[in-house]
Design a protein around this motif. Sequence first.
Motif, PDB file in Angstrom:
ATOM      1  N   LYS A   2       0.822  -1.205   0.000  1.00 49.48           N
ATOM      2  CA  LYS A   2       0.000   0.000   0.000  1.00 49.48           C
ATOM      3  C   LYS A   2       0.858   1.257   0.000  1.00 49.48           C
ATOM      4  O   LYS A   2       1.915   1.301   0.608  1.00 49.48           O
ATOM      5  CB  LYS A   2      -0.910   0.020   1.233  1.00 49.48           C
ATOM      6  N   LYS A   3       0.355   2.273  -0.673  1.00 47.99           N
ATOM      7  CA  LYS A   3       1.024   3.575  -0.668  1.00 47.99           C
ATOM      8  C   LYS A   3       0.854   4.219   0.703  1.00 47.99           C
ATOM      9  O   LYS A   3      -0.230   4.173   1.305  1.00 47.99           O
ATOM     10  CB  LYS A   3       0.411   4.476  -1.739  1.00 47.99           C
ATOM     11  N   PHE A  31      -4.798   2.727   1.567  1.00 49.19           N
ATOM     12  CA  PHE A  31      -3.520   3.358   1.888  1.00 49.19           C
ATOM     13  C   PHE A  31      -3.085   2.997   3.308  1.00 49.19           C
ATOM     14  O   PHE A  31      -3.895   2.605   4.145  1.00 49.19           O
ATOM     15  CB  PHE A  31      -3.627   4.885   1.792  1.00 49.19           C
ATOM     16  N   ASP A 191      -6.290   9.013  -6.276  1.00 45.31           N
ATOM     17  CA  ASP A 191      -5.887   8.861  -4.870  1.00 45.31           C
ATOM     18  C   ASP A 191      -6.485   9.965  -4.010  1.00 45.31           C
ATOM     19  O   ASP A 191      -6.953   9.716  -2.891  1.00 45.31           O
ATOM     20  CB  ASP A 191      -4.356   8.897  -4.749  1.00 45.31           C
TER      21      ASP A 191
END
Length: 287
Positions: A2-3, A31, A191
């Motif tokens: 995950k970012k 995220f 995002d």
Amino acid sequence: MKKTITIAHSPDADDIFMYMAIQFGWIGNDFTYKNTALDIQTLNDLALKNEFDVTAISFALYPLITSEYALLRTAVSFGEGYGPKLIKKKDTHLKRNFKVALSGANTTNALIFRMKYPEAKIVYKNFLEIENAVLNGEVDAGILIHESILEFDDTLCVETELWDIWLEFAKESLPLPLGGMALRRSLPISDAIKIERDLTNAVKIADSNRHILAPMLMERNLIRVNEEKLETYLNLYANKNSICMNETQLKAVDTLFKLGYDYKFYDKIIHAKDYLIPSEYEKFRNS
């Protein structure tokens, strides 16, 4: 993997309350959120340096960071009949050039104060130090913010409410824009939409489950006030009106920006709606 998205907020009760639904894993799967808690002027200063992906800011700062940050609709704090207080020692008279402690140059309370008291001598301090600065005579007066407005030393009194000054300049009864959230423009728009949705859901869940969340925050010593004051404070600044800005709140933000321009704190007039994340993008993309 995950970012990771960095989120910065202040350590005051309303910001912690609105963020902790994410911290406790109640919301958000796309995220990994990493949070940092700092006083509001430090957050404002770091926003000017584009430090965090998402950050709490004073609404008064936003016209200075429009090129780097979009404005979020959620996790907002407005005053409605209340707000920061200008306090002084009882039985004292403030001269035109009185010395005052403010919580930061780019805070909303500083902008409004400077419009009303252009001759005052300003020093900037962490908001937790302002009451003592007045008590020990370092300054003649100070503006209390956050939980400090709920209780202060009984040798002090309120000279004026920032709410009353706001109404004087706004010329109509609009909520006082205090704290907002901004998101880094360099993030992909898909995002950005998801992050705003996560934060919105976090505030919504926190508001709906405050009877569960508030004791959890108290048990972890994350809050500087007792349970009774926490409830009072959350009713003021972390409530249903914090979930998503409505038209009246957006008008109030625009009024603040216009006043800042009129008093030469900004070099252009901006309108909040032009700087919000275009959430309709996702619907068009998937249509």
